[in-house]
Design a protein around this motif. Structure first.
Motif, mmCIF file in Angstrom:
data_model
loop_
_atom_site.group_PDB
_atom_site.id
_atom_site.type_symbol
_atom_site.label_atom_id
_atom_site.label_comp_id
_atom_site.label_asym_id
_atom_site.label_seq_id
_atom_site.Cartn_x
_atom_site.Cartn_y
_atom_site.Cartn_z
ATOM 1 N N GLN A 173 0.790 -1.204 0.068
ATOM 2 C CA GLN A 173 0.027 0.023 0.032
ATOM 3 C C GLN A 173 0.760 1.222 -0.078
ATOM 4 O OE1 GLN A 173 -2.153 -0.745 3.328
ATOM 5 N NE2 GLN A 173 -3.724 -2.063 2.569
ATOM 6 N N GLU A 174 2.048 1.385 1.050
ATOM 7 C CA GLU A 174 2.912 2.398 0.942
ATOM 8 C C GLU A 174 3.454 2.582 -0.389
ATOM 9 O OE1 GLU A 174 4.950 1.933 4.503
ATOM 10 O OE2 GLU A 174 3.132 2.036 5.871
ATOM 11 N N LEU A 175 4.177 1.551 -1.044
ATOM 12 C CA LEU A 175 4.728 1.506 -2.159
ATOM 13 C C LEU A 175 3.821 2.295 -3.220
ATOM 14 C CD1 LEU A 175 6.979 0.620 -4.395
ATOM 15 C CD2 LEU A 175 5.645 -1.280 -4.956
ATOM 16 N N LEU A 176 2.398 1.715 -3.143
ATOM 17 C CA LEU A 176 1.530 2.287 -4.390
ATOM 18 C C LEU A 176 1.306 3.606 -4.290
ATOM 19 C CD1 LEU A 176 -0.469 1.919 -6.786
ATOM 20 C CD2 LEU A 176 -2.176 1.080 -5.011
ATOM 21 N N ILE A 177 1.225 4.334 -2.916
ATOM 22 C CA ILE A 177 0.930 5.454 -2.690
ATOM 23 C C ILE A 177 2.296 6.310 -3.137
ATOM 24 C CG2 ILE A 177 0.943 7.366 -0.961
ATOM 25 C CD1 ILE A 177 -0.701 5.085 0.828
ATOM 26 N N SER A 178 3.547 5.719 -3.068
ATOM 27 C CA SER A 178 4.730 6.660 -3.417
ATOM 28 C C SER A 178 4.530 6.609 -4.878
ATOM 29 C CB SER A 178 5.768 5.781 -3.005
ATOM 30 O OG SER A 178 7.035 6.101 -3.752
ATOM 31 N N VAL A 179 4.362 5.319 -5.890
ATOM 32 C CA VAL A 179 4.225 5.321 -7.376
ATOM 33 C C VAL A 179 3.193 6.378 -7.807
ATOM 34 C CG1 VAL A 179 3.589 3.882 -9.268
ATOM 35 C CG2 VAL A 179 5.238 2.941 -7.431
ATOM 36 N N TRP A 180 2.125 6.424 -6.983
ATOM 37 C CA TRP A 180 0.853 7.410 -7.694
ATOM 38 C C TRP A 180 1.548 9.031 -7.363
ATOM 39 C CZ3 TRP A 180 -1.825 10.401 -3.861
ATOM 40 C CH2 TRP A 180 -2.964 11.144 -4.286
ATOM 41 N N SER A 181 2.026 8.791 -6.259
ATOM 42 C CA SER A 181 2.540 10.522 -5.984
ATOM 43 C C SER A 181 3.505 10.769 -6.929
ATOM 44 C CB SER A 181 2.684 10.530 -4.466
ATOM 45 O OG SER A 181 4.068 9.924 -4.414
ATOM 46 N N ARG A 182 4.452 9.960 -7.308
ATOM 47 C CA ARG A 182 5.645 10.332 -8.285
ATOM 48 C C ARG A 182 5.217 10.094 -9.886
ATOM 49 N NH1 ARG A 182 10.308 6.516 -6.320
ATOM 50 N NH2 ARG A 182 11.318 7.609 -7.836
ATOM 51 N N THR A 183 3.900 9.520 -9.949
ATOM 52 C CA THR A 183 3.937 9.356 -11.434
ATOM 53 C C THR A 183 2.695 10.331 -11.811
ATOM 54 O OG1 THR A 183 2.235 7.530 -11.291
ATOM 55 C CG2 THR A 183 4.732 6.988 -11.585
ATOM 56 N N ALA A 184 1.832 10.761 -10.895
ATOM 57 C CA ALA A 184 0.775 11.516 -11.086
ATOM 58 C C ALA A 184 -0.445 10.825 -11.892
ATOM 59 C CB ALA A 184 1.059 12.982 -11.585
ATOM 60 N N LYS A 185 -0.510 9.621 -11.825
ATOM 61 C CA LYS A 185 -1.538 8.707 -12.539
ATOM 62 C C LYS A 185 -2.763 8.736 -12.023
ATOM 63 C CE LYS A 185 1.318 7.203 -15.690
ATOM 64 N NZ LYS A 185 1.170 7.483 -17.319
ATOM 65 N N LYS A 186 -3.898 8.651 -12.724
ATOM 66 C CA LYS A 186 -5.330 8.370 -12.326
ATOM 67 C C LYS A 186 -5.211 6.916 -12.038
ATOM 68 C CE LYS A 186 -7.152 9.921 -16.066
ATOM 69 N NZ LYS A 186 -6.038 10.750 -16.636
ATOM 70 N N VAL A 187 -5.749 6.664 -10.828
ATOM 71 C CA VAL A 187 -6.005 5.009 -10.464
ATOM 72 C C VAL A 187 -7.414 4.785 -9.999
ATOM 73 C CG1 VAL A 187 -4.985 3.341 -8.662
ATOM 74 C CG2 VAL A 187 -3.561 5.198 -9.435
ATOM 75 N N PHE A 188 -8.071 3.750 -10.414
ATOM 76 C CA PHE A 188 -9.142 2.924 -10.154
ATOM 77 C C PHE A 188 -8.805 1.595 -9.443
ATOM 78 C CE2 PHE A 188 -13.055 0.316 -10.734
ATOM 79 C CZ PHE A 188 -13.771 1.050 -10.078
ATOM 80 N N PHE A 189 -9.150 1.719 -8.281
ATOM 81 C CA PHE A 189 -8.582 0.398 -7.264
ATOM 82 C C PHE A 189 -9.924 -0.244 -6.594
ATOM 83 C CE2 PHE A 189 -7.080 -1.580 -3.503
ATOM 84 C CZ PHE A 189 -5.642 -2.010 -3.821
ATOM 85 N N ILE A 190 -9.921 -1.649 -6.664
ATOM 86 C CA ILE A 190 -11.057 -2.282 -5.953
ATOM 87 C C ILE A 190 -10.857 -2.812 -4.924
ATOM 88 C CG2 ILE A 190 -12.379 -2.128 -8.118
ATOM 89 C CD1 ILE A 190 -11.998 -5.027 -8.352
ATOM 90 N N THR A 191 -11.350 -3.178 -3.822
ATOM 91 C CA THR A 191 -11.003 -3.491 -2.569
ATOM 92 C C THR A 191 -12.293 -3.995 -1.775
ATOM 93 O OG1 THR A 191 -9.728 -3.800 -0.511
ATOM 94 C CG2 THR A 191 -10.747 -1.692 -1.248
#
Length: 262
Positions: A173-191
């Protein structure tokens, strides 16, 4: 922007019944948005993601990405599956490079892009490794790198951490947040995890049991707080986080009770 407008999906079951999987779902994902669809199994989350990915046609409604209708799979949408789906006979680097190779990107450019992505997900030293040599969390990191390789407009993630142990899940989860903040991608995530949804999302969509509808929307900023502070513990133990978690839990339980009574 990704725009989902009154999306509905009906399936023909083997016994001849018509299954209403998704019912008039509408929402937008702006640039840098991280939208999480949350609900119990069978609420249509994966159906919705598959429709956005172009794997499944809508019965009614529309989906557009940056103004263009989604009519099938495309390189503008990167998908990370619950199971990593890596090719076991290829190295980590070759798995990440697969989409680039299909797109006709030259060897040198592929290699540079793969090296950058493996660095991004913390696997810079594992490019030559085989998938079976990696842990579950590491394989999902490869999946994230592979989905990002073609520089998609949006990242679609189908419960990618559901099979991981709790500690590895937190790290991912923490890695994904880092990737999202660094790439500025839109994300759709299901859980189906309330805590995961609240930590990751800028917006949480709470979905009802089948037919899947969006019954509540929550705009949250815990993920941005994590980006600023880098520590999830004070966020998860805050009164605001706990209050929202219990409010969403009550909504989900109410939906399950109504389905059981029907």
């Amino acid at each position: 922007m990704l725009k989902v407008d009154h999306a509905s999906v009906f399936f023909a079951a083997r016994d001849g019944r018509t299954v209403h999987a998704l019912d008039r779902v509408s929402f937008d994902i702006p640039d840098e948005g991280f939208v999480v669809a949350l609900g119990a199994s069978g609420c249509g989350k994966s159906t919705l993601l598959n429709a956005i990915a172009g794997f499944l046609p809508l019965s009614e409604g529309s989906i557009t990405l940056n103004g263009r209708p989604v009519t099938g799979p495309g390189a503008d949408r990167g998908v990370v599956f619950q199971k990593d789906a890596l090719l076991p006979w290829k190295s980590v680097a070759d798995n990440v490079a697969l989409g680039l190779k299909f797109a006709g990107v030259g060897r040198r450019e592929r290699q540079e892009r793969v090296e950058d992505l493996l660095q991004l997900v913390g696997l810079a030293d594992f490019g030559k490794a085989a998938p079976y040599e990696l842990s579950g969390g590491m394989r999902q990191r490869v999946g994230i790198a592979r989905a990002l390789a073609t520089d998609p407009a949006i990242l679609l993630m189908d419960e990618p951490f559901g099979a991981l142990d709790s500690l590895t899940r937190e790290h991912m989860q923490e890695l994904l947040i880092s990737v999202w903040s660094r790439t500025a991608k839109k994300v759709f995530f299901i859980t189906h995890s309330i805590e995961e949804a609240l930590l990751l999302g800028t917006q949480v969509l709470v979905m009802s049991p089948r037919p899947g509808r969006v019954v509540r929307r929550f705009d949250v900023d815990f993920v941005r707080r994590f980006v600023e502070g880098g520590d999830a513990r004070p966020i998860k133990t805050s009164p605001e986080f706990a209050e929202l978690r219990e409010e969403i839990r009550a909504i989900l339980h109410e939906g399950e009770n109504l389905r059981s009574a029907a």
